[in-house]
Design an enzyme around this catalytic site. Sequence first.
Site, mmCIF file in Angstrom:
data_model
loop_
_atom_site.group_PDB
_atom_site.id
_atom_site.type_symbol
_atom_site.label_atom_id
_atom_site.label_comp_id
_atom_site.label_asym_id
_atom_site.label_seq_id
_atom_site.Cartn_x
_atom_site.Cartn_y
_atom_site.Cartn_z
ATOM 1 N N CYS A 90 2.539 -27.293 80.477
ATOM 2 C CA CYS A 90 2.420 -28.695 80.895
ATOM 3 C C CYS A 90 1.898 -29.559 79.740
ATOM 4 O O CYS A 90 2.654 -29.840 78.823
ATOM 5 C CB CYS A 90 1.552 -28.790 82.147
ATOM 6 S SG CYS A 90 1.667 -30.386 82.969
ATOM 7 N N HIS B 127 3.026 -24.700 85.660
ATOM 8 C CA HIS B 127 1.824 -23.886 85.495
ATOM 9 C C HIS B 127 2.024 -22.532 86.166
ATOM 10 O O HIS B 127 1.962 -22.454 87.387
ATOM 11 C CB HIS B 127 0.624 -24.565 86.167
ATOM 12 C CG HIS B 127 0.285 -25.890 85.579
ATOM 13 N ND1 HIS B 127 -0.480 -26.016 84.453
ATOM 14 C CD2 HIS B 127 0.608 -27.144 85.954
ATOM 15 C CE1 HIS B 127 -0.618 -27.304 84.160
ATOM 16 N NE2 HIS B 127 0.034 -28.010 85.055
ATOM 17 N N GLU C 21 -0.128 -20.261 85.623
ATOM 18 C CA GLU C 21 -1.495 -19.755 85.716
ATOM 19 C C GLU C 21 -2.205 -20.135 87.017
ATOM 20 O O GLU C 21 -3.076 -19.402 87.459
ATOM 21 C CB GLU C 21 -2.311 -20.203 84.491
ATOM 22 C CG GLU C 21 -2.720 -21.673 84.433
ATOM 23 C CD GLU C 21 -1.607 -22.629 83.989
ATOM 24 O OE1 GLU C 21 -0.458 -22.185 83.843
ATOM 25 O OE2 GLU C 21 -1.895 -23.837 83.814
#
Lengths: 187, 292
Positions: free
Chosen positions: A79, A171, A173
């Site tokens: 991002c 994302h 994560e």
Amino acid sequence: MTVGVLAVHGDFSEHRSVLASLDVESREIRTLEDLAPLTHLIIPGGESTVMGGFLERTGMGKRIQKRVAEGSLAVFGTCAGAILLTKKITGKLPPHSLKLLDATIERNAYGTQHQSFEASITVLVVRPKITVAFIRAPRFTKMGKSVSVLAKHNGDPILVRQGRILASTFHPEVTGETAIHALFLKL
Amino acid sequence: MHKGESARLGRDLARMLKGGVIMDVVNAKQAKIAEQAGACAVMALERVPADIRAQGGVARMSDPKLIKEIRKAVSIPVMAKVRIGHSAEARILEALEIDFIDESEVLTPADPFDHIEKSTFKTPFVCGATNLGEALRRIHEGAAMIRTKGEAGTGNVIEAVRHWKIIRGEIEILKQMKPAALAAFAKREGVPTALVSQVRADQRLPVVTFVAGGIATPADAALLMALGAEGVFVGSGIFKAANPARVARAIVEATVHFADNEKLAAISEGLGEVMAGLEIDSLSTRLQERGW
């Protein structure tokens, strides 16, 4: 292999958790000295203006560029991290770019938080589908010839690679997805 | 988009703000100064807390025109405040598609019984808390982020430190609690036992937690970051300083380098006059006592 996550601001601890679940040790990177031993650097999600200004002021941006040019550092940006890697940034107040990825990216391309979304995506060489989040996400609008697209969503490239540079507009994560990080560690 | 998804996305946006500084701004010009100084988000409001305190009167949500001007001026997320319990002000901000709503004790409360039912909104909320029970009630209502209340508009950091340490301490105490005591705590605080159990297991709140209220210098920010805060809100501390851009930049840098003494010393040098500040005992209104 020595892996670090730029820990200026943003979701660096989520990246470290993903690395930990892959049994990979990681360190938080805040200074030039921290950067020196790394073979792999992750630039996390956050605000690209904040991290971009920091990299510029501290000279860390220049050092990252030098290390990548030497071939001694692989970089993965998610991002805001993807924005900072990309050569040309469009949209309001573009931050300082590291110019390591030959592409054009538009900041905050989908709109406000109301246009943030989760999606199940298919990534080349990664099976099965994975679920990821797009938070006030950017959008790649142009690709150089040397950039390969590893995943698309609704026709937009969302995961791209150029040599040892990997960039995602989403994302992996925040959903605890490990596949993209595993891919990065092989670069 | 279903409800679970927007709740997760709100919490995820809060995660992107971690390690950053969110600054109060009252117009587009201040918003630009904040963004250039490295703010990770701005909070739009009509008057900064120090002025609300000095001028009195009912403090309400900002004019949507002002919020739109601020959003136009910057690319970072824009937050705005609504009064405690004022779900109509929140619906107006939802229609403006603001990035985050702060249900804030700095404004005059609107509902003496209930806070906003935040889970019914697509826009994520941040709420203030002075202790663990209050933080958990807000999270149960749907808050995607928690901040300490501190004592806004004073430039005095003691209440933010107090609230942070109380919340941390109460989370720590959960470890010692037997299941019956845990259930009794949950019942007394009016929150589900499962939520308390989760906090006990994780030893943290399930949402990103910032500090707010009275932070006026880079050292204040570093103090709270060193205590484990995940980021900082600065209200009056920036635009009540003689050199706002300089103080804003210094607080941003101190939030990143909170553990580095030499860097902190360099950052703190020659900032000019910072906001004067008030003793807590001298206050006629304690904003932290609003909400429950």
